[in-house]
Motif scaffolding. Structure first.
Motif, mmCIF file in Angstrom:
data_model
loop_
_atom_site.group_PDB
_atom_site.id
_atom_site.type_symbol
_atom_site.label_atom_id
_atom_site.label_comp_id
_atom_site.label_asym_id
_atom_site.label_seq_id
_atom_site.Cartn_x
_atom_site.Cartn_y
_atom_site.Cartn_z
ATOM 1 N N LYS A 24 1.046 -1.000 0.225
ATOM 2 C CA LYS A 24 0.073 0.194 -0.400
ATOM 3 C C LYS A 24 1.020 1.216 0.304
ATOM 4 N N ASP A 25 0.316 1.989 -0.910
ATOM 5 C CA ASP A 25 1.353 3.136 -1.025
ATOM 6 C C ASP A 25 3.000 3.043 -1.118
ATOM 7 N N GLY A 26 2.915 1.515 -1.674
ATOM 8 C CA GLY A 26 4.948 1.736 -1.835
ATOM 9 C C GLY A 26 5.386 0.889 -0.949
ATOM 10 N N GLU A 27 4.775 0.467 0.155
ATOM 11 C CA GLU A 27 5.119 -0.160 1.243
ATOM 12 C C GLU A 27 5.275 -0.794 1.562
ATOM 13 N N ILE A 28 5.820 -1.803 2.124
ATOM 14 C CA ILE A 28 4.956 -3.762 2.264
ATOM 15 C C ILE A 28 4.344 -3.258 3.531
ATOM 16 N N VAL A 29 3.066 -3.699 3.496
ATOM 17 C CA VAL A 29 2.345 -3.766 4.691
ATOM 18 C C VAL A 29 2.078 -4.913 5.530
ATOM 19 N N GLN A 30 2.511 -6.048 4.866
ATOM 20 C CA GLN A 30 2.064 -7.041 5.372
ATOM 21 C C GLN A 30 2.595 -8.463 4.454
ATOM 22 N N PRO A 80 -4.124 -11.585 9.373
ATOM 23 C CA PRO A 80 -4.121 -9.673 8.704
ATOM 24 C C PRO A 80 -4.222 -8.717 9.492
ATOM 25 N N ALA A 81 -2.933 -8.403 9.870
ATOM 26 C CA ALA A 81 -2.334 -7.296 11.538
ATOM 27 C C ALA A 81 -2.990 -6.198 10.849
ATOM 28 N N THR A 82 -3.592 -5.490 9.972
ATOM 29 C CA THR A 82 -4.093 -3.868 9.873
ATOM 30 C C THR A 82 -5.437 -3.643 9.115
ATOM 31 N N ALA A 83 -6.190 -2.729 9.394
ATOM 32 C CA ALA A 83 -7.523 -3.318 8.971
ATOM 33 C C ALA A 83 -7.304 -2.763 7.597
ATOM 34 N N PHE A 84 -6.766 -2.597 6.416
ATOM 35 C CA PHE A 84 -6.098 -2.372 5.572
ATOM 36 C C PHE A 84 -6.103 -3.637 4.883
ATOM 37 N N ALA A 85 -5.147 -4.642 5.807
ATOM 38 C CA ALA A 85 -4.785 -5.368 5.643
ATOM 39 C C ALA A 85 -6.366 -6.995 5.198
ATOM 40 N N ALA A 86 -6.895 -6.613 6.296
ATOM 41 C CA ALA A 86 -8.023 -6.954 7.074
ATOM 42 C C ALA A 86 -9.306 -6.828 5.576
ATOM 43 N N ASP A 87 -9.590 -5.622 5.198
ATOM 44 C CA ASP A 87 -10.552 -4.956 4.501
ATOM 45 C C ASP A 87 -9.677 -5.770 3.065
ATOM 46 N N PHE A 88 -8.882 -6.206 2.930
ATOM 47 C CA PHE A 88 -8.073 -6.481 1.831
ATOM 48 C C PHE A 88 -8.318 -7.737 1.108
ATOM 49 N N MET A 89 -8.440 -8.468 2.535
ATOM 50 C CA MET A 89 -8.215 -9.766 2.195
ATOM 51 C C MET A 89 -9.457 -10.285 2.652
ATOM 52 N N GLY A 90 -10.637 -9.638 2.868
ATOM 53 C CA GLY A 90 -11.849 -10.021 2.806
ATOM 54 C C GLY A 90 -12.794 -9.508 4.172
ATOM 55 N N PHE A 91 -12.570 -9.693 4.959
ATOM 56 C CA PHE A 91 -13.064 -8.730 6.208
ATOM 57 C C PHE A 91 -13.557 -7.714 6.039
ATOM 58 N N GLU A 92 -14.794 -7.515 5.582
ATOM 59 C CA GLU A 92 -15.480 -6.584 5.356
ATOM 60 C C GLU A 92 -16.127 -5.866 6.355
ATOM 61 N N ALA A 129 -16.126 -15.131 18.519
ATOM 62 C CA ALA A 129 -15.543 -16.511 18.324
ATOM 63 C C ALA A 129 -15.320 -16.160 16.225
ATOM 64 N N THR A 130 -15.887 -15.261 16.064
ATOM 65 C CA THR A 130 -15.422 -15.516 14.341
ATOM 66 C C THR A 130 -14.797 -13.684 14.056
ATOM 67 N N ALA A 131 -14.170 -13.615 15.097
ATOM 68 C CA ALA A 131 -13.833 -11.707 15.133
ATOM 69 C C ALA A 131 -12.262 -11.955 14.696
ATOM 70 N N ARG A 132 -12.031 -11.454 13.966
ATOM 71 C CA ARG A 132 -10.238 -11.247 14.088
ATOM 72 C C ARG A 132 -10.288 -9.973 14.703
ATOM 73 N N PRO A 133 -8.705 -9.216 15.488
ATOM 74 C CA PRO A 133 -8.547 -8.591 16.264
ATOM 75 C C PRO A 133 -7.031 -8.117 15.744
ATOM 76 N N LEU A 134 -6.824 -6.397 15.492
ATOM 77 C CA LEU A 134 -6.663 -5.947 15.129
ATOM 78 C C LEU A 134 -6.258 -4.719 14.801
ATOM 79 N N ALA A 135 -4.804 -4.628 14.718
ATOM 80 C CA ALA A 135 -3.694 -2.916 15.001
ATOM 81 C C ALA A 135 -4.676 -1.874 14.452
ATOM 82 N N PRO A 136 -4.314 -0.676 15.361
ATOM 83 C CA PRO A 136 -5.003 0.104 14.720
ATOM 84 C C PRO A 136 -4.809 0.755 12.959
#
Length: 337
Positions: A210-216, A227-239, A330-337
């Motif tokens: 994202k934006d030229g940097e490696i997010v994960q 997924p470690a971040t909100a961007f990664a989660a959204d991109f990988m299907g945690f909508e 049980a189905t939630a994924r905790p994320l970093a802000p």
């Protein structure tokens, strides 16, 4: 971890005064299939162009097989390229398309014949030697472009969105074909895509940008499940991604009580992790669509739109009807802000 076969160190890539990729570090192992994944403009194709020698870095180094190639011409790097458009010669036969680079190297005719025949056999095109590209299907053209690169025996094979011109059925077939060819030949492969399903299906490791940097960076299983971040989660299907504040799930629209405690500052759910038809929260069905083995809903809730999948055998909720739902821990994924 084995020693890097391709190493990008402190790589900064620019177009004029615009920095597209700032200070990127990435190590790729020999024989690995790496996917550079991300939305348009994230820097994935720019990074691939730098590896290929089509873009000179502003700063940093590119090392391939122990050799610094940062300032080396593209045709001296031992790189194979397969473009989105395939870039086949329409007036040449399939055989001559594959043999073209070998003829430029002025190899003996018997060597050209042997390597071209072997290359076409590797991608399953034996018997198609006399056909012109226009006489071949999209999938066959893609395999022809792949064979043309493979016969040059590249140290690294780069593929820029090579499946995007194919229909859905052919894309599935070519994923399998690419994976088979890569494993059979052992070539180090860098695959550029914006399609997370392609990256998950093909790659040994995924580089999410994202934006030229490696997010994960991690295996497909890691990016899919962790997924470690909100961007990664959204991109990988945690909508469905919400903040956690004082025991409530919070969006820009409103909030709902969780009914459980967590130390996480954000929680995310895939549509399949949302329970439809049972739970403490109320909503209304905004959209409903049949998706084969399940039904896809968009629910209007106090948090805003919630995307949910329900088993096809469950009772269907009509468009506009009220419904209850749950966002279980049980189905939630905790994320970093």
């Amino acid at each position: 971890m084995s020693e890097a076969f391709v190493s990008l160190s402190n790589l900064t890539l620019s177009y004029g005064s615009t920095v597209a990729v700032p200070n990127l570090d990435l190590d790729i192992r020999e024989g690995e299939l790496i996917a550079l994944l991300g939305p348009s403009g994230c820097g994935k194709t720019t990074t691939m162009r730098a590896i290929a020698g089509l873009l000179t870095p502003t700063t940093g180094n590119i090392v391939i097989d122990g050799r610094d190639v940062t300032r080396l011409a593209a045709n001296k790097r031992g790189i194979g390229l397969v473009f989105q458009s395939y870039a086949l010669f329409p007036h040449l036969s399939a055989f001559e398309n594959v043999a073209f680079g070998l003829r430029l190297q002025k190899l003996e005719d018997h060597d050209i014949r042997a390597r071209t025949d072997a290359g076409m056999a590797t991608v399953g095109l034996s018997g198609f030697e006399a056909r012109k590209p226009a006489e071949m299907s999209g999938g066959q053209q893609q395999r022809l472009a792949l064979a043309r690169s493979l016969v040059m025996q590249p140290k690294v094979l780069l593929l820029d969105e090579p499946l995007s011109n194919l229909d859905a059925r052919l894309r599935l077939e070519m994923r399998t074909e690419l994976q088979r060819v890569q494993k059979d030949t052992g070539v180090t492969m860098v695959f550029v895509t914006h399609d997370q399903s392609e990256a998950l299906a093909l790659a040994d490791r995924i580089v999410l940008m994202k934006d030229g940097e490696i997010v994960q960076l991690g295996t497909p299983a890691q990016l899919y499940s962790e997924p470690a971040t909100a961007f990664a989660a959204d991109f990988m299907g945690f909508e469905n991604i919400f903040r956690v504040e004082a025991g409530r799930l919070v969006s820009d629209i409103g909030s709902l009580p969780m009914g459980y405690s967590t130390e996480s500052k954000m929680l995310a759910w895939r549509p399949g992790g949302v329970v439809v038809g049972d739970g403490p929260h109320k909503a209304r069905v905004l959209a409903s669509s049949f998706a084969g083995g399940h039904r896809e809903y968009v629910l209007e809730s106090q948090l805003g739109p919630i995307k949910a999948d329900a088993p096809i055998e469950s009772a269907e909720v009509a468009l506009g009807d009220p419904v209850v739902f749950d966002l279980p821990q049980a189905t939630a994924r905790p994320l970093a802000p």
